[in-house]
Design an enzyme around this catalytic site. Sequence first.
Site, PDB file in Angstrom:
ATOM      1  N   LYS A  36       0.803  -1.231   0.000  1.00 43.88           N
ATOM      2  CA  LYS A  36       0.000   0.000   0.000  1.00 43.88           C
ATOM      3  C   LYS A  36       0.833   1.279   0.000  1.00 43.88           C
ATOM      4  O   LYS A  36       0.422   2.268  -0.581  1.00 43.88           O
ATOM      5  CB  LYS A  36      -0.991  -0.002   1.168  1.00 43.88           C
ATOM      6  CG  LYS A  36      -0.354   0.130   2.530  1.00 43.88           C
ATOM      7  CD  LYS A  36      -1.404  -0.007   3.621  1.00 43.88           C
ATOM      8  CE  LYS A  36      -0.762   0.190   4.966  1.00 43.88           C
ATOM      9  NZ  LYS A  36      -1.488  -0.495   6.050  1.00 43.88           N
ATOM     10  N   ARG A 131      -7.614   0.798  16.592  1.00 40.20           N
ATOM     11  CA  ARG A 131      -8.029   1.002  15.217  1.00 40.20           C
ATOM     12  C   ARG A 131      -9.081  -0.067  14.943  1.00 40.20           C
ATOM     13  O   ARG A 131     -10.059  -0.129  15.658  1.00 40.20           O
ATOM     14  CB  ARG A 131      -6.825   0.978  14.252  1.00 40.20           C
ATOM     15  CG  ARG A 131      -7.107   1.735  12.957  1.00 40.20           C
ATOM     16  CD  ARG A 131      -5.930   1.750  11.992  1.00 40.20           C
ATOM     17  NE  ARG A 131      -5.738   0.459  11.334  1.00 40.20           N
ATOM     18  CZ  ARG A 131      -4.829   0.238  10.374  1.00 40.20           C
ATOM     19  NH1 ARG A 131      -4.047   1.220   9.969  1.00 40.20           N
ATOM     20  NH2 ARG A 131      -4.704  -0.952   9.822  1.00 40.20           N
TER      21      ARG A 131
END
Length: 363
Positions: A36, A131
């Site tokens: 990513k 998260r």
Amino acid sequence: MTYPYLTIDLDKIEHNARAIVGLCAQHGIEVAGVTKVTCGNPDVAAAMLRGGVTAIADSRLENIQRLRDAGIDTRYMLLRLPPLSGVAQVVASVAVSLNSELPVLRGLSQAATRRQRIHEVIVMVDLGDLREGLWPDEVVPFMGDALALDGIRVLGLGANLACFGGVVPDENNMRRLVELTHEIERTFKIQLACVSALNSSGLALIAAGALPARVNHARIGEAIVLGRETVHRKPWPGTDQDACTLYAEVLEMKAKPSQPVGTRGEDAFGHVPEFAARGLRQRALLNVGREDIDVHGITPRDPRIEVLGASSGYLVVDVGDVAAGVRVGDELAFDLNYSALLRAMTSVYVKKRLFRAGVCLGG
Ligand SMILES: *Cc1c(COP(=O)(O)O)cnc(C)c1O
């Protein structure tokens, strides 16, 4: 036309991947290479695969689609939680996704059944980083519902640390994840294939042999691309830290006072910057700015050069200690941290030049 550019040495990416995969293999851990930070660059993915990763993981479906379109034939893992609105694309594009929501799992189940596929999922547990993931006491009931869904195969549990709250993996939180795995296996009389517990922040724990044996999967990006673990950002032994380099061109070269002259307000980004009093200094303006890089995340390769700041389109550096001088048209090289690399890869104004065996693959 001048433009800044980023070079990526694919041989170093491959070398780094091989070093990380080798270390993990010694501890029974399989590695998915995370692309990513390079926006799913196909050449980077191919280098990681040559280095031995068994899957490519990315947070964005667009990146995975680009990799597939480029002919990178591998197992794909979606890292960011699938959107409820995109379950059909997720099932079509990736073998496995990370999940924490039952409505989404139901959607994936329907989409997979419609396509007569089995979609594999890893159920994410939040071990304190705050998260993604289920809180540990929610995992067993969630799993009861998940296991009943057609078209879904639950591979096991996953966790992601050191990304939001800065909580690092340690023996306690790893043990907690493995205990949950055992509890699920006892409760539902099943065997889970996968405990995907780590990213680049887990390398020290892996190398210390401090992980429970059930942890058998890691998703590694930064350590392969930048050669660093991510708890202290220390260079990881046996990896190269300079696979990626940013080059920018000098547009202006002048001697100016080191402190601004006149009544002062905010700069272009709402800050009032401070500058040390150093008298008249040689300063270079370069053709890269905050639109392209994180100014706090770049380091000149030449240690005599100092970054003073940046606006959207200019980087300002002090080159007064470079005895031989710097001229208009010169290119200066910079190391990048994760944040600067991410922005440079995302910026359409930064050209990308990928090299394999010294040959530029274009871009
Ligand atoms: C980004 C990400 C990773 C990879 O993290 P690195 O620190 O680059 O190794 C792993 N897992 C998830 C869920 C991620 O979002």
